[in-house]
Design an enzyme around this catalytic site. Structure first.
Site, mmCIF file in Angstrom:
data_model
loop_
_atom_site.group_PDB
_atom_site.id
_atom_site.type_symbol
_atom_site.label_atom_id
_atom_site.label_comp_id
_atom_site.label_asym_id
_atom_site.label_seq_id
_atom_site.Cartn_x
_atom_site.Cartn_y
_atom_site.Cartn_z
ATOM 1 N N LYS A 155 0.833 -1.215 0.000
ATOM 2 C CA LYS A 155 0.000 0.000 0.000
ATOM 3 C C LYS A 155 0.860 1.254 0.000
ATOM 4 O O LYS A 155 0.501 2.261 -0.608
ATOM 5 C CB LYS A 155 -0.970 -0.004 1.186
ATOM 6 N N LYS A 199 -4.782 -10.296 -6.142
ATOM 7 C CA LYS A 199 -6.067 -10.494 -5.450
ATOM 8 C C LYS A 199 -7.079 -9.440 -5.887
ATOM 9 O O LYS A 199 -6.697 -8.310 -6.233
ATOM 10 C CB LYS A 199 -5.876 -10.510 -3.926
ATOM 11 N N LYS A 246 -10.137 -3.232 -4.626
ATOM 12 C CA LYS A 246 -10.673 -1.972 -5.156
ATOM 13 C C LYS A 246 -9.564 -1.034 -5.599
ATOM 14 O O LYS A 246 -9.703 -0.319 -6.567
ATOM 15 C CB LYS A 246 -11.530 -1.268 -4.101
HETATM 16 N N1 AQP Z 1 -9.680 -10.748 -2.925
HETATM 17 C C1 AQP Z 1 -10.027 -11.157 -1.717
HETATM 18 N N2 AQP Z 1 -10.288 -12.460 -1.487
HETATM 19 C C2 AQP Z 1 -10.655 -12.885 -0.250
HETATM 20 N N3 AQP Z 1 -10.804 -12.051 0.803
HETATM 21 C C3 AQP Z 1 -10.557 -10.750 0.622
HETATM 22 N N4 AQP Z 1 -10.610 -9.679 1.442
HETATM 23 C C4 AQP Z 1 -10.274 -8.565 0.747
HETATM 24 N N5 AQP Z 1 -10.002 -8.881 -0.520
HETATM 25 C C5 AQP Z 1 -10.166 -10.231 -0.643
HETATM 26 C C6 AQP Z 1 -10.998 -9.751 2.843
HETATM 27 O O1 AQP Z 1 -12.110 -8.871 3.025
HETATM 28 C C7 AQP Z 1 -12.062 -8.345 4.358
HETATM 29 C C8 AQP Z 1 -12.222 -6.838 4.332
HETATM 30 O O2 AQP Z 1 -11.052 -6.310 3.831
HETATM 31 P P1 AQP Z 1 -10.603 -4.846 3.990
HETATM 32 O O3 AQP Z 1 -11.514 -4.024 4.789
HETATM 33 O O4 AQP Z 1 -9.157 -4.840 4.353
HETATM 34 O O5 AQP Z 1 -10.816 -4.454 2.539
HETATM 35 P P2 AQP Z 1 -9.697 -4.312 1.581
HETATM 36 O O6 AQP Z 1 -8.623 -5.356 1.694
HETATM 37 O O7 AQP Z 1 -9.299 -2.916 1.808
HETATM 38 O O8 AQP Z 1 -10.494 -4.568 0.267
HETATM 39 P P3 AQP Z 1 -9.828 -4.216 -1.013
HETATM 40 O O9 AQP Z 1 -10.786 -4.167 -2.107
HETATM 41 O O10 AQP Z 1 -8.667 -5.125 -1.217
HETATM 42 O O11 AQP Z 1 -9.419 -2.733 -0.745
HETATM 43 P P4 AQP Z 1 -8.046 -2.098 -0.987
HETATM 44 O O12 AQP Z 1 -7.776 -2.342 -2.426
HETATM 45 O O13 AQP Z 1 -8.305 -0.683 -0.635
HETATM 46 O O14 AQP Z 1 -7.066 -2.783 -0.101
HETATM 47 C C9 AQP Z 1 -10.725 -8.780 4.951
HETATM 48 O O15 AQP Z 1 -10.941 -9.862 5.824
HETATM 49 C C10 AQP Z 1 -9.924 -9.197 3.768
HETATM 50 O O16 AQP Z 1 -8.992 -10.207 4.098
#
Ligand code: AQP
Length: 330
Positions: free
Chosen positions: A114, A194, A197
């Site tokens: 990140k 993975k 977003k």
């Molecule tokens: N691709 C994925 N497959 C399985 N689990 C996933 N999680 C996130 N992406 C995947 C799980 O969702 C929960 C919430 O995650 P978060 O709040 O950390 O969201 P995130 O990781 O910020 O989601 P994004 O889309 O990946 O956002 P960015 O791109 O901003 O980082 C967690 O339990 C996570 O493991």
């Protein structure tokens, strides 16, 4: 009677829920509500560690609560709240930062990934896993449903709990991660990464995404990425099979597996079937989402924060006492 084990998980209000979040974590949140004492937090203080728009954060926080309720969280069975409404989390995070190794934080791969995407790398992004440990430990949670990308952070939370316990006396259970059968859903546009977003809209499918767009993203999903070892599916094909397994009846999934084994699999019908069943699976979530009323959701969050705070306050008081910053007047 022994009380139920405690579950905690947090989710960032950084936009809409996608199917990676749902199949990787939220589906488990729903399943666990019946067996455990569950706390689910919309972690807005985590979302401010990268550049953000305050208005959007406010909107996304309520939208995330609505998404979670639409997925099946039931406020009668779990405590749903917004992290910043329980300020005890941040105070415990400071205490825990004193038993967190700087070297451990430097090894966190999410920080490295990140951080590379940011022009300004905040100290909050670096210490994020300490706040996450506080989110978990303040409820003395022993189980944390998450996707695979969070395993390193949960391992760190265990180390933090262990170090606190050994210095100040046994207080926190060492939390254990709970994975679903889809711990890592991949991006349709780049199945070596993975679903996420922050990579952009091509890389995720939102729970509320219009049908046409779901069909398009599945239709254009990358399948072949060069030669593979004999019998091993390419990451894109494996991802489509995973989505099929999660959404379609077993016999349909098995038929496609059999075609793959025989070498007669055609991607077009596979993709069409995946899109069909994915849309079918998301349909009830979309319908429940449309029924939700924003002011009722705000009430649910208010009530959730009151319940969470009662537990968090007790733990924080205990931690303060242990480290020697307790009350000045008895
Ligand atoms: N691709 C994925 N497959 C399985 N689990 C996933 N999680 C996130 N992406 C995947 C799980 O969702 C929960 C919430 O995650 P978060 O709040 O950390 O969201 P995130 O990781 O910020 O989601 P994004 O889309 O990946 O956002 P960015 O791109 O901003 O980082 C967690 O339990 C996570 O493991």
């Amino acid at each position: 009677m022994a009380s139920k084990p405690v579950v905690l998980s947090g989710i960032q209000p950084t936009g809409t829920l996608h199917i990676g979040n749902y199949f990787g974590a939220v589906k488990n949140y729903v399943a666990l509500q019946d067996q455990y004492e569950c706390f689910y937090s919309i972690v807005d203080y985590h979302a401010i560690t990268v550049e953000h728009d305050p208005q959007e954060l406010r909107r996304n926080t309520i939208a995330m609560a609505m998404d979670l309720l639409a997925c099946g969280l039931d406020p009668k069975k779990c405590v749903l709240f917004v992290q910043s409404q329980v300020p005890e989390h941040t105070e415990l995070a400071w205490i825990l930062s004193a038993v967190t190794s700087y070297g451990d934080l430097q090894r966190m791969t999410q920080f490295k990934e990140k951080g590379e995407m940011q022009e300004f790398v905040s100290c909050g992004l670096f210490t994020y896993p300490v706040l996450q440990a506080a989110d978990i430990l303040i409820y003395k949670a022993s189980k944390v449903p998450v996707g695979e990308d969070q395993l390193q952070h949960i391992e760190l939370a265990r180390r933090i709990a262990r170090r606190f316990n050994s210095r100040f006396g046994e207080m926190f259970p060492e939390p254990e991660a709970l994975l679903t059968e889809a711990p890592r859903v991949m991006s349709p546009a780049d199945p070596t990464r993975k679903m996420s977003k922050s990579l952009g809209p091509k890389h995720y499918i939102a729970l509320t995404e219009p049908e046409k767009s779901i069909r398009e993203k599945i239709k254009t999903a990358v399948t072949d990425v060069g030669p593979r070892p004999e019998g091993e599916k390419s990451p894109g094909v494996a991802n489509l099979f995973l989505l099929l397994k999660l959404t379609a009846p077993r016999e349909i999934y098995e038929q496609f597996e059999a075609d793959y084994a025989k070498g007669t699999l055609k991607y077009e019908p596979l993709k069409r079937t995946v899109a069909e069943y994915l849309i079918k699976t998301l349909e009830p979530i979309r319908a429940r989402r449309a029924q939700l009323n924003e002011s009722e959701v705000r009430e649910i969050l208010h009530e959730g924060a009151t319940r969470a705070r009662a537990v968090a306050r007790k733990t924080l008081e205990e931690a303060r006492e242990r480290i020697g910053v307790g009350k000045l007047i008895a």
